[in-house]
Design a protein around this motif. Structure first.
Motif, PDB file in Angstrom:
ATOM      1  N   VAL A   6       0.837  -1.204   0.000  1.00 52.08           N
ATOM      2  CA  VAL A   6       0.000   0.000   0.000  1.00 52.08           C
ATOM      3  C   VAL A   6       0.874   1.256   0.000  1.00 52.08           C
ATOM      4  CG1 VAL A   6      -1.674   1.341   1.331  1.00 52.08           C
ATOM      5  CG2 VAL A   6      -1.970  -1.139   1.077  1.00 52.08           C
ATOM      6  N   ALA A   7       1.923   1.262   0.799  1.00 49.68           N
ATOM      7  CA  ALA A   7       2.800   2.432   0.871  1.00 49.68           C
ATOM      8  C   ALA A   7       3.496   2.686  -0.465  1.00 49.68           C
ATOM      9  CB  ALA A   7       3.836   2.252   1.978  1.00 49.68           C
ATOM     10  N   VAL A   8       3.912   1.621  -1.143  1.00 45.38           N
ATOM     11  CA  VAL A   8       4.581   1.768  -2.441  1.00 45.38           C
ATOM     12  C   VAL A   8       3.619   2.374  -3.462  1.00 45.38           C
ATOM     13  CG1 VAL A   8       5.504   0.488  -4.424  1.00 45.38           C
ATOM     14  CG2 VAL A   8       6.330  -0.008  -2.116  1.00 45.38           C
ATOM     15  N   ILE A   9       2.391   1.862  -3.513  1.00 45.30           N
ATOM     16  CA  ILE A   9       1.423   2.386  -4.479  1.00 45.30           C
ATOM     17  C   ILE A   9       1.114   3.854  -4.189  1.00 45.30           C
ATOM     18  CG2 ILE A   9      -0.956   2.207  -5.307  1.00 45.30           C
ATOM     19  CD1 ILE A   9      -0.720  -0.842  -4.878  1.00 45.30           C
ATOM     20  N   ILE A  10       0.867   4.194  -2.923  1.00 46.42           N
ATOM     21  CA  ILE A  10       0.552   5.578  -2.560  1.00 46.42           C
ATOM     22  C   ILE A  10       1.716   6.510  -2.888  1.00 46.42           C
ATOM     23  CG2 ILE A  10       0.148   7.111  -0.579  1.00 46.42           C
ATOM     24  CD1 ILE A  10      -1.523   4.885   0.666  1.00 46.42           C
ATOM     25  N   ALA A  11       2.937   6.016  -2.747  1.00 47.92           N
ATOM     26  CA  ALA A  11       4.105   6.848  -3.042  1.00 47.92           C
ATOM     27  C   ALA A  11       4.092   7.376  -4.473  1.00 47.92           C
ATOM     28  CB  ALA A  11       5.393   6.054  -2.806  1.00 47.92           C
ATOM     29  N   GLY A  12       3.397   6.686  -5.370  1.00 47.18           N
ATOM     30  CA  GLY A  12       3.314   7.153  -6.752  1.00 47.18           C
ATOM     31  C   GLY A  12       2.762   8.560  -6.865  1.00 47.18           C
ATOM     32  N   ALA A  13       1.797   8.901  -6.010  1.00 41.81           N
ATOM     33  CA  ALA A  13       1.211  10.245  -6.047  1.00 41.81           C
ATOM     34  C   ALA A  13       2.256  11.302  -5.708  1.00 41.81           C
ATOM     35  CB  ALA A  13       0.034  10.327  -5.072  1.00 41.81           C
ATOM     36  N   PHE A  14       3.022  11.050  -4.651  1.00 39.16           N
ATOM     37  CA  PHE A  14       4.038  12.019  -4.236  1.00 39.16           C
ATOM     38  C   PHE A  14       5.151  12.127  -5.266  1.00 39.16           C
ATOM     39  CE2 PHE A  14       2.608   9.950  -0.118  1.00 39.16           C
ATOM     40  CZ  PHE A  14       1.603  10.881   0.104  1.00 39.16           C
ATOM     41  N   ILE A  15       5.527  10.981  -5.851  1.00 39.94           N
ATOM     42  CA  ILE A  15       6.603  10.970  -6.850  1.00 39.94           C
ATOM     43  C   ILE A  15       6.169  11.715  -8.109  1.00 39.94           C
ATOM     44  CG2 ILE A  15       7.888   9.438  -8.419  1.00 39.94           C
ATOM     45  CD1 ILE A  15       7.942   7.434  -5.994  1.00 39.94           C
ATOM     46  N   GLY A  16       4.917  11.553  -8.517  1.00 46.10           N
ATOM     47  CA  GLY A  16       4.422  12.270  -9.692  1.00 46.10           C
ATOM     48  C   GLY A  16       4.508  13.778  -9.521  1.00 46.10           C
ATOM     49  N   VAL A  17       4.069  14.271  -8.358  1.00 42.47           N
ATOM     50  CA  VAL A  17       4.140  15.713  -8.081  1.00 42.47           C
ATOM     51  C   VAL A  17       5.589  16.179  -8.050  1.00 42.47           C
ATOM     52  CG1 VAL A  17       3.673  17.503  -6.359  1.00 42.47           C
ATOM     53  CG2 VAL A  17       1.938  15.769  -6.859  1.00 42.47           C
ATOM     54  N   ASN A  18       6.433  15.429  -7.346  1.00 45.04           N
ATOM     55  CA  ASN A  18       7.844  15.812  -7.234  1.00 45.04           C
ATOM     56  C   ASN A  18       8.532  15.845  -8.587  1.00 45.04           C
ATOM     57  OD1 ASN A  18       7.895  16.178  -4.452  1.00 45.04           O
ATOM     58  ND2 ASN A  18       8.461  14.067  -4.024  1.00 45.04           N
ATOM     59  N   ASN A  19       8.321  14.807  -9.411  1.00 40.90           N
ATOM     60  CA  ASN A  19       9.002  14.747 -10.698  1.00 40.90           C
ATOM     61  C   ASN A  19       8.702  15.978 -11.546  1.00 40.90           C
ATOM     62  OD1 ASN A  19      10.185  12.302 -10.140  1.00 40.90           O
ATOM     63  ND2 ASN A  19       8.791  11.083 -11.377  1.00 40.90           N
ATOM     64  N   THR A  20       7.433  16.342 -11.630  1.00 35.28           N
ATOM     65  CA  THR A  20       7.058  17.487 -12.461  1.00 35.28           C
ATOM     66  C   THR A  20       7.589  18.790 -11.892  1.00 35.28           C
ATOM     67  OG1 THR A  20       5.074  16.433 -13.361  1.00 35.28           O
ATOM     68  CG2 THR A  20       5.118  18.835 -13.352  1.00 35.28           C
ATOM     69  N   LEU A  21       7.359  19.030 -10.607  1.00 30.14           N
ATOM     70  CA  LEU A  21       7.692  20.341 -10.046  1.00 30.14           C
ATOM     71  C   LEU A  21       9.185  20.539  -9.836  1.00 30.14           C
ATOM     72  CD1 LEU A  21       4.785  21.154  -7.576  1.00 30.14           C
ATOM     73  CD2 LEU A  21       5.011  21.583 -10.022  1.00 30.14           C
ATOM     74  N   VAL A  22       9.917  19.478  -9.469  1.00 32.49           N
ATOM     75  CA  VAL A  22      11.359  19.646  -9.297  1.00 32.49           C
ATOM     76  C   VAL A  22      12.023  19.873 -10.656  1.00 32.49           C
ATOM     77  CG1 VAL A  22      13.509  18.572  -8.514  1.00 32.49           C
ATOM     78  CG2 VAL A  22      11.435  18.330  -7.156  1.00 32.49           C
ATOM     79  N   THR A  23      11.603  19.120 -11.685  1.00 32.53           N
ATOM     80  CA  THR A  23      12.156  19.332 -13.024  1.00 32.53           C
ATOM     81  C   THR A  23      11.838  20.733 -13.518  1.00 32.53           C
ATOM     82  OG1 THR A  23      11.916  16.978 -13.555  1.00 32.53           O
ATOM     83  CG2 THR A  23      12.190  18.492 -15.406  1.00 32.53           C
ATOM     84  N   THR A  24      10.591  21.173 -13.329  1.00 32.88           N
ATOM     85  CA  THR A  24      10.197  22.522 -13.740  1.00 32.88           C
ATOM     86  C   THR A  24      11.024  23.565 -13.004  1.00 32.88           C
ATOM     87  OG1 THR A  24       7.931  21.755 -14.122  1.00 32.88           O
ATOM     88  CG2 THR A  24       8.262  24.124 -13.973  1.00 32.88           C
ATOM     89  N   ALA A  25      11.222  23.351 -11.707  1.00 35.06           N
ATOM     90  CA  ALA A  25      11.996  24.306 -10.914  1.00 35.06           C
ATOM     91  C   ALA A  25      13.426  24.418 -11.429  1.00 35.06           C
ATOM     92  CB  ALA A  25      11.986  23.887  -9.444  1.00 35.06           C
TER      93      ALA A  25
END
Length: 429
Positions: free
Chosen positions: A310-329
């Motif tokens: 469950v923790a691994v699947i939920i982590a996908g949400a946080f990783i998706g946000v991080n990937n986009t915003l950190v790359t954009t930053a």
């Protein structure tokens, strides 16, 4: 100098990132297949360990060789691309992936696969760094839309990689490697026929530029954040399959497919909405903390299979946000040309991503399964703290107040300092 912002205002809806020329879709498809390679081996890690009589630490080298070579090769991608042009660089990268992915499926030892994954990583570096700049330069809908499209490809690739890896891996552990080789050959053909010849950059990049660019506070700060975040990301991606109690490659593939779907959804829709609503720095602070809590659950309960899954699947949400915003930053506040910023950031973050799974295996052998995930929790908290030192620059980028150097201007001043310090607003030195 020209000014590029990452956001369209907190209440204004940006244009759709999905209205694109055919050439952009060809590169985006190749990106999907390339990013499939990241999670492709997850479902077969336990199978490889069993059939090839390897320890978890040895199997984790599949990530390390791939990502560390990708990281180091990032330092030369701009030098190569500025001399032979973006299209030829993409084709060279895709060709290397086709060859080395097939070779990895043809050997009979972990050491052989690790070696060919390193060659695969070289092709991946040439492709990834160049594809981002090609999509940013060719996509309609502006810079932010191009980043969303790129991160969409990343998310879809990460989601499909484990699923395809699981299905093909249930037939043979060689299947996923051959599968990527075939799909990347299709992407190679699409790039050859649909991407028009692109002019070489006006200025030939020096080999030293990606490392020299780290002297700039804004880029150095966001690159360190990328290192810390990717350490946690690849600890989860690389070692969690050994904690799930699942032996079936297909079932493991489904778990990571669920994870990857959340990566894609939150990269494409969640991150832009949160950025408009709360701004980049505030969104990332909260997201890093929530992801840290998620990894802490695995760190505290590594023997609870359901909790880990469950923790691994939920982590996908946080990783998706991080990937986009950190790359954009990174691409927004770096006071250097975007290909240089991409290479610098890619080098630093993939070093973290490559080391983390291997170190996780060593820590488990030396201590227990709690330690690597609690370490990942700590790196995420550290990422939020480091990011706070660039808060003003990120806010300025959200308001569209960051100036990017023009390639022509840099070409005219090649003998001068190619990285003017005044190129950012609120540089966080």
């Amino acid at each position: 100098m020209s000014t590029h912002g990452t956001a369209h205002g907190h209440g204004e809806k940006p244009p759709s990132p999905f209205s694109q020329p055919r050439a952009v879709w060809a590169v985006a498809f190749a990106c999907v297949v390339s990013f499939m390679g990241i999670g492709l081996v997850d479902p077969i890690l336990k199978t490889l360990a069993g059939q090839l009589k390897a320890t978890p630490s040895q199997v984790e080298l599949l990530f390390t060789s791939y990502l560390v070579v990708t990281a180091v090769a990032m330092l030369v991608t701009g030098w190569v691309s500025s001399r032979i042009g973006p299209k030829r660089t993409l084709i060279a990268g895709l060709t290397l992936i086709v060859v080395f992915a097939a070779a990895a499926g043809s050997v009979n030892s972990i050491s052989g696969i690790v070696g060919f994954r390193a060659g695969w990583g070289l092709g991946n570096a040439l492709f990834i760094a160049t594809s981002l700049s090609v999509i940013v330069g060719s996509a309609s809908g502006g810079f932010a839309g191009a980043i969303v499209l790129y991160e969409s490809a990343l998310g879809i690739g990460i989601a499909l990689g484990p699923l395809i890896g699981g299905v093909l891996g249930s037939i043979s552990w060689r299947g996923p490697f051959y599968g990527v080789s075939v799909l990347m050959f299709i992407a190679l053909l699409a790039t050859l026929f649909f991407l028009p010849k692109m002019p070489k950059p006006a200025r030939k990049q020096k080999l030293s530029e990606p490392l020299t660019a780290l002297k700039h506070g804004a880029l150095r700060t966001t690159s360190i954040v990328g290192f810390l975040y990717n350490w946690a990301f690849f600890t989860l991606l690389g070692y969690s399959p050994f904690l799930m109690g699942i032996d079936s490659p297909i079932l493991l593939g489904l778990v990571f497919c669920g994870w990857g779907v959340l990566v894609a959804v939150f990269a494409v829709w969640g991150a832009p909405w949160l950025q408009r609503r709360f701004g980049t720095p505030r969104t990332l602070y909260v997201n890093f903390v929530l992801m840290a809590i998620d990894l802490a659950v695995i760190g505290v309960f590594p023997g609870n299979h359901v909790a880990v899954i469950v923790a691994v699947i939920i982590a996908g949400a946080f990783i998706g946000v991080n990937n986009t915003l950190v790359t954009t930053a990174v691409m927004s506040i770096a006071p250097v040309e975007r290909p240089v910023a991409s290479a610098t950031y890619g080098f630093v973050r993939f070093i973290g991503g490559g080391m983390a799974p291997f170190v996780a295996g060593i820590l488990v052998d030396a201590f227990n399964a709690h330690v690597p995930f609690l370490l990942g929790t700590a790196t995420l908290i550290a990422a939020a703290i480091v990011l706070s030192t660039a808060h003003r620059a990120l806010d300025a980028a959200d308001r569209g107040e960051v100036a990017q150097p023009e390639p022509d201007a840099l070409a005219a001043a090649e003998d001068a300092d190619p990285f003017p310090e005044a190129a950012t607003v609120g540089n966080a030195d």
